[in-house]
Design an enzyme around this catalytic site. Structure first.
Site, PDB file in Angstrom:
ATOM      1  N   LYS A  38       0.766  -1.179  -0.059  1.00  0.00           N
ATOM      2  CA  LYS A  38       0.029  -0.024   0.080  1.00  0.00           C
ATOM      3  C   LYS A  38       0.705   1.276   0.025  1.00  0.00           C
ATOM      4  CE  LYS A  38      -2.347   1.627   3.661  1.00  0.00           C
ATOM      5  NZ  LYS A  38      -2.243   2.910   3.917  1.00  0.00           N
TER       6      LYS A  38
ATOM      7  N   ASP B  48      -3.181   4.181  -2.282  1.00  0.00           N
ATOM      8  CA  ASP B  48      -4.066   4.543  -1.435  1.00  0.00           C
ATOM      9  C   ASP B  48      -4.169   6.132  -1.503  1.00  0.00           C
ATOM     10  OD1 ASP B  48      -5.636   5.010   1.040  1.00  0.00           O
ATOM     11  OD2 ASP B  48      -4.048   4.219   2.181  1.00  0.00           O
ATOM     12  N   LEU B  49      -4.848   6.838  -2.273  1.00  0.00           N
ATOM     13  CA  LEU B  49      -4.591   8.282  -2.517  1.00  0.00           C
ATOM     14  C   LEU B  49      -6.142   8.788  -2.208  1.00  0.00           C
ATOM     15  CD1 LEU B  49      -2.488   8.753  -5.306  1.00  0.00           C
ATOM     16  CD2 LEU B  49      -1.905   8.659  -2.983  1.00  0.00           C
ATOM     17  N   LYS B  50      -6.889   7.989  -1.897  1.00  0.00           N
ATOM     18  CA  LYS B  50      -8.328   8.288  -1.494  1.00  0.00           C
ATOM     19  C   LYS B  50      -8.977   9.706  -2.502  1.00  0.00           C
ATOM     20  CE  LYS B  50      -8.153   6.732   3.073  1.00  0.00           C
ATOM     21  NZ  LYS B  50      -6.497   6.552   3.444  1.00  0.00           N
TER      22      LYS B  50
ATOM     23  N   ASP C  28     -13.337  14.298  -5.418  1.00  0.00           N
ATOM     24  CA  ASP C  28     -13.100  16.000  -6.446  1.00  0.00           C
ATOM     25  C   ASP C  28     -14.099  15.638  -7.035  1.00  0.00           C
ATOM     26  OD1 ASP C  28     -12.228  17.945  -7.741  1.00  0.00           O
ATOM     27  OD2 ASP C  28     -10.217  17.402  -6.904  1.00  0.00           O
TER      28      ASP C  28
ATOM     29  N   PRO D 135     -16.697  14.665 -10.264  1.00  0.00           N
ATOM     30  CA  PRO D 135     -16.524  13.497 -11.164  1.00  0.00           C
ATOM     31  C   PRO D 135     -15.313  13.452 -12.274  1.00  0.00           C
ATOM     32  CG  PRO D 135     -18.632  14.137 -10.726  1.00  0.00           C
ATOM     33  CD  PRO D 135     -18.006  15.258 -10.181  1.00  0.00           C
ATOM     34  N   ASN D 136     -15.253  14.477 -13.087  1.00  0.00           N
ATOM     35  CA  ASN D 136     -14.475  14.356 -14.138  1.00  0.00           C
ATOM     36  C   ASN D 136     -12.896  14.286 -13.610  1.00  0.00           C
ATOM     37  OD1 ASN D 136     -13.874  14.634 -17.078  1.00  0.00           O
ATOM     38  ND2 ASN D 136     -12.773  16.340 -16.288  1.00  0.00           N
ATOM     39  N   THR D 137     -12.621  15.022 -12.569  1.00  0.00           N
ATOM     40  CA  THR D 137     -11.339  14.986 -12.025  1.00  0.00           C
ATOM     41  C   THR D 137     -10.797  13.694 -11.497  1.00  0.00           C
ATOM     42  OG1 THR D 137     -11.510  17.397 -11.665  1.00  0.00           O
ATOM     43  CG2 THR D 137      -9.801  16.287 -10.493  1.00  0.00           C
TER      44      THR D 137
ATOM     45  N   THR E 122     -12.096   5.892   9.790  1.00  0.00           N
ATOM     46  CA  THR E 122     -12.209   5.364  11.273  1.00  0.00           C
ATOM     47  C   THR E 122     -12.023   6.350  12.301  1.00  0.00           C
ATOM     48  OG1 THR E 122     -10.123   4.220  11.157  1.00  0.00           O
ATOM     49  CG2 THR E 122     -12.042   3.114  10.996  1.00  0.00           C
TER      50      THR E 122
ATOM     51  N   GLY F  91       0.834  -2.910   8.873  1.00  0.00           N
ATOM     52  CA  GLY F  91       2.100  -2.373   8.815  1.00  0.00           C
ATOM     53  C   GLY F  91       3.088  -2.836   9.732  1.00  0.00           C
ATOM     54  N   ARG F  92       2.926  -2.220  10.925  1.00  0.00           N
ATOM     55  CA  ARG F  92       4.101  -2.468  11.974  1.00  0.00           C
ATOM     56  C   ARG F  92       3.946  -3.743  12.371  1.00  0.00           C
ATOM     57  NH1 ARG F  92       1.470   2.805  14.989  1.00  0.00           N
ATOM     58  NH2 ARG F  92      -0.295   1.910  13.878  1.00  0.00           N
TER      59      ARG F  92
HETATM   60  O1  C5P Z   1       0.754  -0.221  11.241  1.00  0.00           O
HETATM   61  P1  C5P Z   1      -0.408  -0.630  11.157  1.00  0.00           P
HETATM   62  O2  C5P Z   1      -0.834  -2.013  10.891  1.00  0.00           O
HETATM   63  O3  C5P Z   1      -1.398   0.058  12.153  1.00  0.00           O
HETATM   64  O4  C5P Z   1      -0.741   0.096   9.596  1.00  0.00           O
HETATM   65  C1  C5P Z   1      -2.257   0.194   9.292  1.00  0.00           C
HETATM   66  C2  C5P Z   1      -2.297   1.109   7.975  1.00  0.00           C
HETATM   67  O5  C5P Z   1      -3.558   1.024   7.638  1.00  0.00           O
HETATM   68  C3  C5P Z   1      -1.659   2.352   7.939  1.00  0.00           C
HETATM   69  O6  C5P Z   1      -1.101   2.787   6.493  1.00  0.00           O
HETATM   70  C4  C5P Z   1      -2.705   3.188   8.290  1.00  0.00           C
HETATM   71  O7  C5P Z   1      -2.844   4.656   7.816  1.00  0.00           O
HETATM   72  C5  C5P Z   1      -3.905   2.414   7.771  1.00  0.00           C
HETATM   73  N1  C5P Z   1      -5.289   2.827   8.177  1.00  0.00           N
HETATM   74  C6  C5P Z   1      -5.677   2.414   9.372  1.00  0.00           C
HETATM   75  N2  C5P Z   1      -6.764   2.642   9.866  1.00  0.00           N
HETATM   76  C7  C5P Z   1      -7.913   3.290   9.111  1.00  0.00           C
HETATM   77  C8  C5P Z   1      -7.505   3.465   7.835  1.00  0.00           C
HETATM   78  C9  C5P Z   1      -6.308   3.372   7.217  1.00  0.00           C
HETATM   79  O8  C5P Z   1      -4.754   2.108  10.306  1.00  0.00           O
HETATM   80  N3  C5P Z   1      -9.161   3.289   9.369  1.00  0.00           N
END
Ligand code: C5P
Length: 243
Positions: A35, A62-64, A67, A69-71, A126, A216-217
């Site tokens: 991601k 993951d740029l969410k 804007d 619609p066209n953009t 969230t 991630g972590r």
């Molecule tokens: O390190 P970790 O497992 O917490 O990373 C989770 C990833 O998911 C991060 O990139 C975080 O920005 C993303 N994310 C999140 N909760 C959300 C939406 C996205 O943790 N509600």
């Protein structure tokens, strides 16, 4: 999405090209998608997408987008040209924005013979509470907004949503089985919570109906990250087998 590896998305939460490169080289055997979010993409640009693909990974961009619609539709086509496997928009951009995006992406895929990327919508972040919604003039509870926006995304032709594991059931109830739900906030039992509050294990998320997990972590901070990813794959496989 078929096997466990295609359901494991590693969050490349780094701000240097070289760090991203190191993670993809180290993890691509056990991680299907990487991601790339706003920070890394703003810093490194499309080359970082290319790097992931050259090293055997697929990209969740993951740029969410949110804007007119066209953009959004034009940006989405550019994401397709980069060869991303998955990208997202904010469902709050509305049905017209999502429909136009599906239309233009489908047209581009038909014209080029490329496979359509998985198109996801973010419902309510969230990090937003009921208070956040009220401040912007939305009086509905989050638990009503999330399935409502998910249904709009599905009706517009989107493949799925990004959602918290706690929201999976609500979304499945209105969008059915044939809809992807990608969930962050996942913590295997061997990992620390970090700043995540309401977490679910990989097995519980899959059992609840999640299609893919963003992690991630728990992987990057593990003593052996590749092995940690391998343990998560085993947990996903076991949960799929038990379904
Ligand atoms: O390190 P970790 O497992 O917490 O990373 C989770 C990833 O998911 C991060 O990139 C975080 O920005 C993303 N994310 C999140 N909760 C959300 C939406 C996205 O943790 N509600």
């Amino acid at each position: 999405m078929q096997n466990a590896k295609q359901r494991l998305i590693f969050a490349l939460d780094v701000d240097e090209f070289s760090a991203a490169e190191k993670w993809v080289s180290e993890l691509h055997e056990n991680v299907g998608l990487f991601k790339i979010g706003k920070q890394l993409f703003t810093k490194c640009g499309p080359q970082v997408v290319q790097m992931v693909r050259e090293r055997g990974g697929e990209v969740f961009l993951d740029l969410k987008y949110h804007d007119i619609p066209n953009t959004v539709a034009k940006a989405a086509v550019e994401a397709c040209k980069l060869g991303v496997r998955m990208f997202n928009v904010h469902a709050l951009g509305g049905p017209e924005m999502m429909k136009k995006t599906v239309e233009e992406v489908d047209a581009w895929c038909a014209a080029t013979g490329n496979q359509r990327p998985i198109m996801l919508a973010v419902t309510i972040l969230t990090s937003s509470t009921e208070e956040t919604l009220r401040a912007v003039g939305i009086d509905l509870p989050v638990a009503e907004m999330v399935p409502r926006l998910a249904k709009l995304a599905k009706d517009a032709g989107f493949d799925g949503v990004v959602a918290s594991p706690q929201e999976v059931e609500l979304i499945r109830a209105v969008c059915g089985e044939d809809f992807q739900i990608v969930t962050p906030g996942v913590r295997p039992s061997f990992a620390a919570l970090d700043d995540q509050k309401r977490v679910t294990t990989p097995a519980a998320a899959i059992t609840a109906g999640a299609t893919a997990l963003v992690i991630g972590r728990p992987i990057s901070a593990a003593p052996n990250p590749l092995d940690a990813a391998g343990q998560i794959l085993a947990e996903i496989d076991a949960a799929l087998a038990a379904k």
